[in-house]
Design an enzyme around this catalytic site. Structure first.
Site, short mmCIF file in Angstrom:
data_model
loop_
_atom_site.label_atom_id
_atom_site.label_comp_id
_atom_site.label_asym_id
_atom_site.label_seq_id
_atom_site.Cartn_x
_atom_site.Cartn_y
_atom_site.Cartn_z
N GLN A 83 1.02 4.46 -5.32
CA GLN A 83 0.50 3.11 -5.54
C GLN A 83 -0.25 2.97 -6.87
OE1 GLN A 83 -1.09 3.08 -1.26
NE2 GLN A 83 -0.56 0.94 -1.59
N ASN A 123 -1.19 10.62 5.91
CA ASN A 123 -1.68 9.26 5.95
C ASN A 123 -0.83 8.44 6.91
OD1 ASN A 123 -3.38 6.99 4.76
ND2 ASN A 123 -1.30 6.17 4.58
N GLU A 124 -1.47 7.90 7.93
CA GLU A 124 -0.84 6.94 8.85
C GLU A 124 0.60 7.29 9.23
OE1 GLU A 124 -1.22 2.95 7.36
OE2 GLU A 124 -3.37 2.95 7.62
N TYR A 160 -7.79 -2.62 9.67
CA TYR A 160 -7.82 -3.85 8.87
C TYR A 160 -7.95 -5.10 9.74
CZ TYR A 160 -6.28 -1.01 4.94
OH TYR A 160 -6.22 -0.07 3.94
N GLU A 204 -9.99 4.03 5.44
CA GLU A 204 -9.51 2.80 4.77
C GLU A 204 -10.01 1.59 5.52
OE1 GLU A 204 -5.27 2.37 4.21
OE2 GLU A 204 -5.06 4.38 3.35
N TRP A 227 3.36 -1.30 -1.69
CA TRP A 227 4.60 -0.99 -0.99
C TRP A 227 5.60 -2.15 -1.05
CZ3 TRP A 227 4.03 3.97 -1.00
CH2 TRP A 227 2.79 4.54 -0.74
N HIS A 229 1.01 11.04 1.44
CA HIS A 229 0.87 9.59 1.60
C HIS A 229 2.22 8.93 1.27
CE1 HIS A 229 -2.36 6.20 1.64
NE2 HIS A 229 -1.19 5.60 1.67
C1 FCB Z 1 -2.46 1.19 4.69
C2 FCB Z 1 -1.92 2.22 3.72
C3 FCB Z 1 -2.35 2.01 2.29
C4 FCB Z 1 -2.36 0.54 1.93
C5 FCB Z 1 -3.14 -0.26 2.93
C6 FCB Z 1 -3.24 -1.73 2.61
O1 FCB Z 1 -1.58 1.06 5.75
O2 FCB Z 1 -2.34 3.51 4.11
O3 FCB Z 1 -1.51 2.77 1.47
O4 FCB Z 1 -1.08 0.09 1.78
O5 FCB Z 1 -2.57 -0.10 4.20
#
Ligand code: FCB
Length: 453
Positions: free
Chosen positions: A29, A174-175, A303, A363, A417, A130
């Site tokens: 990113q 990551n996720e 989020y 995050e 993304w 990631h």
């Molecule tokens: C998360 C990702 C990160 C970014 C945020 C907004 O899902 O880990 O890379 O895109 O969302």
């Protein structure tokens, strides 16, 4: 500066002396420099080179040019009182062919970043993976191929041996729900593959890698603080009826439980989502034990919250997310509802797992329309979002729940993304025509807030 400075009644100190404050980023990113030196292509280089995959066919070829501007950006962090910097390593910069020959130049780049952070008094937090898998490995099946457990172990070993003397804070993945779900089930992220037969093996292999990576870091890095990160959202039924309630339970198992529970030795949530039983065909003897790792901390990334309704039209899960815009609630540019109590609920949920020792919010942040006005970016909405979510993190602390740190997503605006450069999440605005950085009001506030420590 913003009027919010006056009436936000919390100080960084209120979260405790050892609370960790930072910003989060990811290699693809921000770095750009997608094909210089030895770097091999990743699935994101490939995915973005094909028409129709991203917003206006945008790509991360240059992104924020962090590869060339890392000193400037790290100095800016320092100026903004940011003490911890989370970034990821690009696998194909380090191992251009995924396995085998290590690129000295790739190692050198991350050494330079790490050393410069340390010189500036900033602690590096490194995510090993990631989402930017080397393309050569995708050509062999990527996450669907069980060999990825070997490939990944080789990669983690190189990372641990190269950087472990100076980097102590590590996150393995990551996720995983997002890169397997969006990348191998829905096909909306790289590598753009679809369906259960891609998704299920990817899930299981990611679970194995998550734990295997943890074990390697534990063996090779002295005094390591090892975690991994999970996306998570509070899930509520859209209507208060039995069918929506059940749908919400299934969505919750899928989105919030699928990756953490096997790592804690609880297995996959098969009872809640019967279709998941098909994952058993990818499980070999010993896998359940090998999926477990005693992480020092869990990174949670929140989020929004999701409202979910029953739907026959959605295969397998039979649950459908009702978008924020449909519900007419306050939302960000991503159409994610602004719902601060969700972060509290998720902290509480992860606290309830026996075996989760520490929780770091790795995050949290928001995308809103930003514009430059009289030389500044007055992003009041992002500022209020961050303050409201932080209040909920503080509430969790006050109520005695474990929460040990908070990283804002993200430092500078960057490549989001499939959404390209459209949603801006940064504390710092980037003019992508000339790579100029402008600290937004939210960034000024955050830096002032951290300065009160
Ligand atoms: C998360 C990702 C990160 C970014 C945020 C907004 O899902 O880990 O890379 O895109 O969302």
């Amino acid at each position: 500066m913003s009027k919010n400075l006056d009436y936000f009644d919390l100080q960084a100190n209120d979260f405790g002396d050892d609370f960790i404050w930072g910003v989060s980023t990811a290699a693809y990113q921000i770095e750009g420099a997608h094909n210089i030196h030895d770097k091999g292509p990743s699935i994101w280089d490939d995915f973005t080179s094909k028409k129709g995959n991203t917003y206006q066919n945008q790509h991360g070829n240059d992104a924020c040019e962090f590869y060339h501007k890392f000193q400037e950006d790290i100095l800016l962090m320092k100026k903004m009182n940011i003490g911890h910097f989370r970034f990821s390593l690009s696998w194909s910069r380090i191992l251009p062919k995924g396995t085998g020959i290590v690129s000295d130049k790739g190692i050198q780049f991350y050494n330079d970043v790490i050393n410069f952070c340390l010189e500036c008094g900033i602690t590096p937090w490194v995510t090993v993976y990631h989402w930017d898998l080397p393309l050569v490995l995708e050509e062999k099946g990527g996450w669907t191929n069980r060999d990825i457990v070997q490939w990944f172990q080789e990669y983690v070993t190189v990372c641990a041996n190269s950087f472990g003397d100076r980097v102590k804070n590590w996150m393995v993945l990551n996720e995983p729900m997002v890169f397997t779900g969006a990348g191998y089930f829905l096909g909306v992220h790289a590598p753009g593959r679809k369906g259960l037969r891609n998704f299920l093996p990817s899930v299981h292999h990611a679970v194995l890698c998550q734990a295997a990576g943890g074990r390697i870091l534990r063996n090779l890095v002295a005094n390591a603080n090892i975690g991994t990160t999970f996306s998570c959202s509070q899930i509520s039924p859209y209507r208060n009826n039995r069918r929506d309630l059940r749908a919400a339970e299934r969505a919750d198992a899928m989105l919030n439980r699928l990756f953490i529970e096997p790592s804690l030795g609880m297995g996959y949530p098969l009872d809640t989502i019967p279709i998941l039983r098909r994952i058993q065909s990818y499980i070999l003897p010993g896998d359940a034990e090998n999926s477990v790792f005693d992480f020092d901390f869990v990174g949670i990334q929140n989020y929004t919250r999701e409202k979910v309704r029953h739907s026959y039209l959605v295969p397998y899960v039979r649950a459908k997310i009702v978008k924020a815009s449909k519900r007419k609630v306050k939302a960000t540019l991503m159409d994610w509802e602004v719902y601060p109590p969700s972060i509290f609920k998720m902290i509480k949920r992860f606290n309830s797992y026996k075996g989760v020792k520490k929780i770091v919010i790795t995050e949290n942040g928001a995308a809103f329309e930003d514009e430059i006005y009289q030389g500044g970016v007055h992003d009041e909405e992002r500022l209020s979002y961050l303050q409201a979510y932080l209040k909920q993190v503080h509430r969790a602390k006050r109520e005695g729940l474990r929460v040990d740190g908070y990283f804002v997503w993200t430092f500078t605006d960057n490549f989001e993304w499939a959404e390209g450069y459209n949603p801006r999440f940064g504390l710092v605005y980037v003019d992508f025509n000339n790579q100029q950085r402008i600290i937004k009001s939210s960034g000024k506030w955050f830096s002032h807030f951290l300065g009160t420590k």
